[in-house]
Write an enzyme that holds these catalytic residues in place. Structure first.
Site, PDB file in Angstrom:
ATOM      1  N   HIS A 186      10.254 -15.647   0.099  1.00  0.00           N
ATOM      2  CA  HIS A 186      10.352 -15.085   1.458  1.00  0.00           C
ATOM      3  C   HIS A 186       8.972 -15.227   2.096  1.00  0.00           C
ATOM      4  CE1 HIS A 186      10.581 -11.744   4.399  1.00  0.00           C
ATOM      5  NE2 HIS A 186      11.894 -11.805   4.279  1.00  0.00           N
ATOM      6  N   ASP A 240       8.244 -10.394  -6.516  1.00  0.00           N
ATOM      7  CA  ASP A 240       8.860  -9.833  -5.322  1.00  0.00           C
ATOM      8  C   ASP A 240      10.287  -9.449  -5.704  1.00  0.00           C
ATOM      9  OD1 ASP A 240      10.364  -9.465  -3.058  1.00  0.00           O
ATOM     10  OD2 ASP A 240       9.567 -11.192  -1.978  1.00  0.00           O
ATOM     11  N   GLN A 248      15.058  -8.390  -3.557  1.00  0.00           N
ATOM     12  CA  GLN A 248      16.491  -8.703  -3.680  1.00  0.00           C
ATOM     13  C   GLN A 248      17.019  -8.464  -5.088  1.00  0.00           C
ATOM     14  OE1 GLN A 248      18.405  -9.241  -1.213  1.00  0.00           O
ATOM     15  NE2 GLN A 248      16.883  -9.589   0.372  1.00  0.00           N
ATOM     16  N   LYS A 274      16.777  -1.710   1.404  1.00  0.00           N
ATOM     17  CA  LYS A 274      17.743  -2.587   0.735  1.00  0.00           C
ATOM     18  C   LYS A 274      18.398  -1.864  -0.447  1.00  0.00           C
ATOM     19  CE  LYS A 274      14.874  -6.611   1.866  1.00  0.00           C
ATOM     20  NZ  LYS A 274      15.523  -7.248   2.995  1.00  0.00           N
ATOM     21  N   CYS A 281      13.863 -15.905   6.890  1.00  0.00           N
ATOM     22  CA  CYS A 281      12.434 -15.758   6.557  1.00  0.00           C
ATOM     23  C   CYS A 281      12.096 -16.554   5.298  1.00  0.00           C
ATOM     24  CB  CYS A 281      12.029 -14.298   6.377  1.00  0.00           C
ATOM     25  SG  CYS A 281      12.256 -13.324   7.853  1.00  0.00           S
TER      26      CYS A 281
HETATM   27  C1  LIG Z   1      12.872 -11.573  -1.180  1.00  0.00           C
HETATM   28  C2  LIG Z   1      12.324 -10.730  -0.069  1.00  0.00           C
HETATM   29  N1  LIG Z   1      11.016 -10.439  -0.052  1.00  0.00           N
HETATM   30  C3  LIG Z   1      10.468  -9.671   0.891  1.00  0.00           C
HETATM   31  C4  LIG Z   1      11.231  -9.155   1.914  1.00  0.00           C
HETATM   32  C5  LIG Z   1      10.562  -8.314   2.944  1.00  0.00           C
HETATM   33  O1  LIG Z   1      11.017  -7.003   2.843  1.00  0.00           O
HETATM   34  P1  LIG Z   1      10.568  -5.900   3.897  1.00  0.00           P
HETATM   35  O2  LIG Z   1      10.878  -6.487   5.249  1.00  0.00           O
HETATM   36  O3  LIG Z   1      11.420  -4.727   3.565  1.00  0.00           O
HETATM   37  O4  LIG Z   1       9.126  -5.663   3.702  1.00  0.00           O
HETATM   38  C6  LIG Z   1      12.591  -9.439   1.966  1.00  0.00           C
HETATM   39  C7  LIG Z   1      13.417  -8.952   3.069  1.00  0.00           C
HETATM   40  O5  LIG Z   1      14.415  -9.516   3.413  1.00  0.00           O
HETATM   41  C8  LIG Z   1      13.148 -10.240   0.944  1.00  0.00           C
HETATM   42  O6  LIG Z   1      14.446 -10.525   0.931  1.00  0.00           O
END
Ligand SMILES: Cc1ncc(COP(=O)(O)O)c(C=O)c1O
Length: 419
Positions: free
Chosen positions: A136, A213, A216, A239, A377
């Protein structure tokens, strides 16, 4: 498959009573535009059960005060509840100690914290940071900012046509300059589950720390930071059926203690003079200012809620939904599933021949079906598959087989309109 089936048998053979679970979610009773809501955008944000809403109301109506600062009763209650939420989150990811769990505003802030706190201190000119194609943007851009500032270099692990990381290529990227690895546990664009434990072991054998990260992964599978042995693990509350504006960073205490604070301000200090500030111990060192207290407590309630259902049961139900949806879409002419990894979590990205994903999203919305369309993203993933965007259905444990049927019927209608 019976369209009216409301309870799926999990792989463990237990009945997963999805209709009962759905009654906990007031928003699922909505019918925007007159059609029952089919909410399949859970990878972006999941919905909140009444238990979490009630917890937020209880906090705001009877427990709210600032934390860590006063001796009056309300402040003591709020502090205790906030710290209890930290304990719940630490247990949820199986951290060794609760001080290894830092509240952040979400995954993005957690990764930025590591970039500033660890990266700016320990990564320098000529050093290399390994990331994967599946990241992401929030696990790409901070590292690019660091690389630009320090003169470091980003190396990228490629993927195959199924959306699986090429682990051999990952291993070949290591050299004497490698100083850090960042990788998604589960890809938000494709759903691929990455072999993080194996990849972390490889990095550790070369003395390289790894950030995972988990945005998900945490909502969809049991996470055990001690088992995978990551150095950092980031995830988001919204999430996980919790509020927005809250998330967490798990970090090994030994590393967090060596890192510099990300933000300066109240609560993160032990003493301040105009000559010198002494920083607080972890986790407070990384929690400057008044945190989102209500959101943290709400997230604690969400963790209780999910844990009561059980992450294994959640994973099994979502896998059944994914299998059913994948089989339906695979059988439809003109539908291309993007991301067919052998190990997948509850994400189904697809493209319809001759139809722009935004039209897919708009027309599905008219049927009450909420999916995400766009680059998610994760533009490098889109570039890899040579598409500008995809449509993405992402499932949660409160989704049903009938909702998968509604998605499939919606796609057929889109195809009819564009034929
Ligand atoms: C894999 C992953 N990393 C990071 C994020 C960013 O999360 P946040 O916007 O809650 O900081 C997301 C959000 O969709 C994501 O799916």
């Amino acid at each position: 498959m019976n369209m009216n089936q409301t309870a799926l048998k999990s792989r463990a053979g237990r009945v997963f009573d999805v209709e009962r679970i759905r009654t906990d979610f007031p928003i699922l009773k909505l019918a925007p535009g007159g059609k029952p809501l089919v909410y399949l955008d859970n990878a972006a944000s999941s919905q909140m059960p009444q238990q979490v809403i009630d917890r937020l109301v209880r906090y705001q109506t009877s427990q709210h005060a600032n934390i860590h600062r006063a001796v009056h009763t309300l402040s003591e209650i709020a502090t205790a509840e906030y710290e209890e939420a930290r304990r719940k989150l630490a247990r949820f990811v199986n951290a060794r100690e609760e001080r290894e769990l830092i509240f952040t505003s979400g995954t993005t802030e957690a990764i930025n914290l590591v970039m500033h706190g660890y990266g700016r201190k320990f990564i320098g000119a000529g050093d290399e940071i390994i990331l994967t194609t599946l990241e992401h943007h929030s696990n790409i851009v901070p590292w690019q900012m660091l690389a630009e500032e320090k003169g470091a270099r980003i190396r990228v692990v490629p993927i195959n046509d199924a959306g699986e990381l090429l682990v051999d290529e990952y291993e070949k990227l290591f050299n004497a300059h490698t100083k850090f690895v960042g990788m998604a546990h589960v890809s938000n664009a494709l759903g691929s589950v990455n072999p993080v434990k194996q990849m972390i072991a490889f990095a550790h054998a070369r003395g390289v720390p790894v950030l995972v990260d988990g945005a998900q992964a945490a909502p969809h599978m049991r996470v055990d930071v001690q088992d995978i042995d990551c150095d950092f693990y980031a995830f988001s509350g919204h999430k996980l059926c919790g509020p927005t504006g809250i998330g967490a960073l798990y970090g090994k205490a030994m590393l967090l203690e060596r890192m510099q604070p990300f933000k300066g301000g109240g609560d993160m200090i032990l003493s301040v003079t105009f000559e010198k500030t002494t920083y607080n111990v972890i986790p407070q060192k990384f929690e400057a200012g008044t945190p989102p207290i209500a959101a943290a407590i709400g997230l604690g309630a969400a963790i209780d809620y999910l844990s009561a259902i059980g992450l294994d049961a959640i994973a099994a139900h979502e896998q059944a939904l994914l299998d059913y949806a994948s089989a339906q879409l695979k059988a439809m002419p003109g539908v291309r599933i993007i991301g067919t990894a052998a190990e997948k979590a509850a994400v189904l990205s697809f493209a319809l021949e001759g139809v722009h994903p935004h039209d897919v999203g708009t027309l599905l919305n008219q049927e009450g079906v909420a999916v995400r369309t766009g680059h998610h993203c994760a533009q490098p993933v889109m570039q890899r598959f040579k598409v500008p965007a995809t449509s993405r259905a992402s499932f949660a444990f409160y989704n049903t087989l009938a909702e998968v049927d509604a998605l499939a019927a919606g796609i057929r209608k889109v195809q009819r309109i564009f034929s």
